[in-house]
Design a protein around this motif. Structure first.
Motif, PDB file in Angstrom:
ATOM      1  N   ALA A   1     -31.573   0.231  -4.324  1.00  0.00           N
ATOM      2  CA  ALA A   1     -30.697   0.241  -5.497  1.00  0.00           C
ATOM      3  C   ALA A   1     -29.815  -1.001  -5.524  1.00  0.00           C
ATOM      4  O   ALA A   1     -29.634  -1.630  -6.580  1.00  0.00           O
ATOM      5  N   ALA A   2     -29.258  -1.375  -4.361  1.00  0.00           N
ATOM      6  CA  ALA A   2     -28.401  -2.557  -4.301  1.00  0.00           C
ATOM      7  C   ALA A   2     -29.172  -3.808  -4.683  1.00  0.00           C
ATOM      8  O   ALA A   2     -28.675  -4.662  -5.444  1.00  0.00           O
TER       9      ALA A   2
ATOM     10  N   VAL B   1     -29.949  -3.758  -8.539  1.00  0.00           N
ATOM     11  CA  VAL B   1     -28.753  -4.074  -9.322  1.00  0.00           C
ATOM     12  C   VAL B   1     -28.498  -5.576  -9.295  1.00  0.00           C
ATOM     13  O   VAL B   1     -28.244  -6.202 -10.337  1.00  0.00           O
ATOM     14  N   CYS B   2     -28.572  -6.174  -8.113  1.00  0.00           N
ATOM     15  CA  CYS B   2     -28.379  -7.627  -8.002  1.00  0.00           C
ATOM     16  C   CYS B   2     -29.435  -8.386  -8.807  1.00  0.00           C
ATOM     17  O   CYS B   2     -29.118  -9.383  -9.463  1.00  0.00           O
TER      18      CYS B   2
ATOM     19  N   MET C   1     -31.054  -7.351 -11.536  1.00  0.00           N
ATOM     20  CA  MET C   1     -30.791  -7.227 -12.968  1.00  0.00           C
ATOM     21  C   MET C   1     -29.578  -8.043 -13.392  1.00  0.00           C
ATOM     22  O   MET C   1     -29.563  -8.620 -14.484  1.00  0.00           O
ATOM     23  N   VAL C   2     -28.548  -8.088 -12.536  1.00  0.00           N
ATOM     24  CA  VAL C   2     -27.376  -8.903 -12.849  1.00  0.00           C
ATOM     25  C   VAL C   2     -27.759 -10.377 -12.885  1.00  0.00           C
ATOM     26  O   VAL C   2     -27.338 -11.133 -13.779  1.00  0.00           O
TER      27      VAL C   2
ATOM     28  N   TRP D   1     -24.077  -8.882 -16.164  1.00  0.00           N
ATOM     29  CA  TRP D   1     -23.509  -7.539 -16.051  1.00  0.00           C
ATOM     30  C   TRP D   1     -23.647  -6.765 -17.357  1.00  0.00           C
ATOM     31  O   TRP D   1     -24.041  -5.604 -17.368  1.00  0.00           O
TER      32      TRP D   1
ATOM     33  N   MET E   1     -27.253  -5.811 -17.976  1.00  0.00           N
ATOM     34  CA  MET E   1     -27.698  -4.717 -17.111  1.00  0.00           C
ATOM     35  C   MET E   1     -27.195  -3.371 -17.638  1.00  0.00           C
ATOM     36  O   MET E   1     -27.950  -2.392 -17.718  1.00  0.00           O
TER      37      MET E   1
ATOM     38  N   PHE F   1     -29.338   0.081 -19.028  1.00  0.00           N
ATOM     39  CA  PHE F   1     -29.164   1.474 -18.624  1.00  0.00           C
ATOM     40  C   PHE F   1     -28.859   2.359 -19.830  1.00  0.00           C
ATOM     41  O   PHE F   1     -29.375   3.485 -19.935  1.00  0.00           O
TER      42      PHE F   1
ATOM     43  N   PRO G   1     -34.457  -0.699 -14.804  1.00  0.00           N
ATOM     44  CA  PRO G   1     -33.311   0.207 -14.728  1.00  0.00           C
ATOM     45  C   PRO G   1     -33.722   1.648 -14.468  1.00  0.00           C
ATOM     46  O   PRO G   1     -32.995   2.392 -13.786  1.00  0.00           O
TER      47      PRO G   1
ATOM     48  N   CYS H   1     -34.419   1.866 -10.817  1.00  0.00           N
ATOM     49  CA  CYS H   1     -33.141   1.735 -10.110  1.00  0.00           C
ATOM     50  C   CYS H   1     -32.390   3.061 -10.155  1.00  0.00           C
ATOM     51  O   CYS H   1     -31.818   3.501  -9.152  1.00  0.00           O
TER      52      CYS H   1
ATOM     53  N   MET I   1     -31.086   5.672  -7.068  1.00  0.00           N
ATOM     54  CA  MET I   1     -29.738   6.246  -6.991  1.00  0.00           C
ATOM     55  C   MET I   1     -29.804   7.765  -6.902  1.00  0.00           C
ATOM     56  O   MET I   1     -29.063   8.389  -6.120  1.00  0.00           O
TER      57      MET I   1
END
Length: 316
Positions: free
Chosen positions: A60-61, A64-65, A67-68, A73, A76, A80, A195, A198, A202
């Motif tokens: 997940a981490a 997220v990185c 997609m950013v 931000w 991303m 979602f 997403p 991801c 989570m």
């Protein structure tokens, strides 16, 4: 791992160089996913839920990185928001499959798990016909029957006690969840895979933390869990999400078959886990059916007026 290829409506033109890059990225995604079983066999943590938690957290981490880095931000967060209920459903399917993969590793062979997943594109066609009455050609029906036969040969080992029925049952559950996710994404082509998966990591982490007896792991185990989550799962998804849009679906499916083919080889070479005779026979039936089906799909996609859709395997 997961196939969430969308229907091809009007693919943007790509240059030969972009197509070569796309082929390389999709191959690398299958390569990353194929290492899953070999990495998992190095982890000494006795609690599967602990493994699921840390693998999911690291994946997940990373996602997220990714997609950013790719969308920023705001981009991303918009991804979602826009995925809606179809994205939630895909996330739940992925969470179930990735959780079942880790638990199944304790009860059955890596070869059984991966070779069953090879039939995901054809199982997806079966579910699409059953749920939405999508047209299925005669050749696809024959391939589906062959996949079911191959899976039955592999699962038959659990009937005589050679392997755990629960292990093979979970391996079959993984293939079913990936197939359902494929069908959902085809029906809702606006769903972005990254997403949704991801979210799946989570959800898997959230459930695992409620079941784990401990989250403490050794330094060496944490290193392997990092590789299990980031390299095997996260990086594989990033490669696939970037490359799959640049090549025809049939080519992506063909390159994806490297995962179930290479995965058991790594485990055999590194951990001396030799697939049983029935696993080899059943797996050969499944992979052959998939390759023949993809070959026919190549011919179908070569006719622009009859562009086809096929599936692509996914990470564990």
């Amino acid at each position: 791992m997961i196939d969430t290829a969308s229907p091809i409506v009007a693919s943007p033109a790509v240059s030969p160089r972009e197509e070569r890059v796309g082929m390389l990225l999709v191959f690398l995604s299958a390569l990353m996913w194929s290492f899953g079983g070999a990495i998992a066999r190095f982890i000494t943590v006795g609690d599967s839920w602990t493994v699921i938690f840390w693998r999911s957290v690291w994946a997940a981490a990373f996602l997220v990185c990714f997609m950013v880095w790719r969308d920023g931000w705001r981009g991303m967060l918009k991804l979602f928001r826009d995925m809606g209920l179809p994205g939630l459903a895909v996330g739940i399917c992925f969470a179930t499959a990735s959780t079942a993969f880790v638990v199944a590793l304790a009860s059955t062979t890596v070869a059984n798990i991966l070779l069953m997943q090879a039939g995901v594109p054809l199982l997806a066609a079966l579910f699409a016909w059953a749920l939405f009455r999508e047209r299925v050609g005669v050749a696809t029906w024959v391939a589906i029957a062959a996949v079911i036969t191959g899976v039955a040969i592999m699962v038959s080992e659990s009937l005589d006690g050679a392997v755990s029925p629960m292990g093979d049952g979970l391996a079959l559950l993984i293939a079913v969840m990936f197939s359902v996710a494929t069908v959902i994404t085809r029906r809702f082509s606006g769903v972005r895979m990254t997403p949704a998966t991801c979210l799946g990591t989570m959800l898997a982490a959230g459930f695992a933390v409620s079941q784990a007896s401990t989250l403490a792991v050794s330094g060496s185990d944490m290193g392997f869990l990092f590789a299990f989550g980031v390299v095997n799962l996260g990086l594989g998804l990033a490669f696939f999400a970037t490359g799959a849009r640049l090549i025809p679906a049939a080519i992506a499916a063909l390159l994806g078959t490297f995962e179930p083919i290479l995965g058991p080889i790594w485990v055999w070479l590194i951990h001396s886990e030799v697939p049983s005779g029935r696993t080899i026979i059943g797996g050969a039936v499944v992979v052959t059916a998939l390759l023949v089906h993809i070959g026919l799909e190549f011919k179908r996609q070569a006719r622009p007026e009859r562009a086809g859709v096929t599936g692509v395997p996914s990470p564990n």
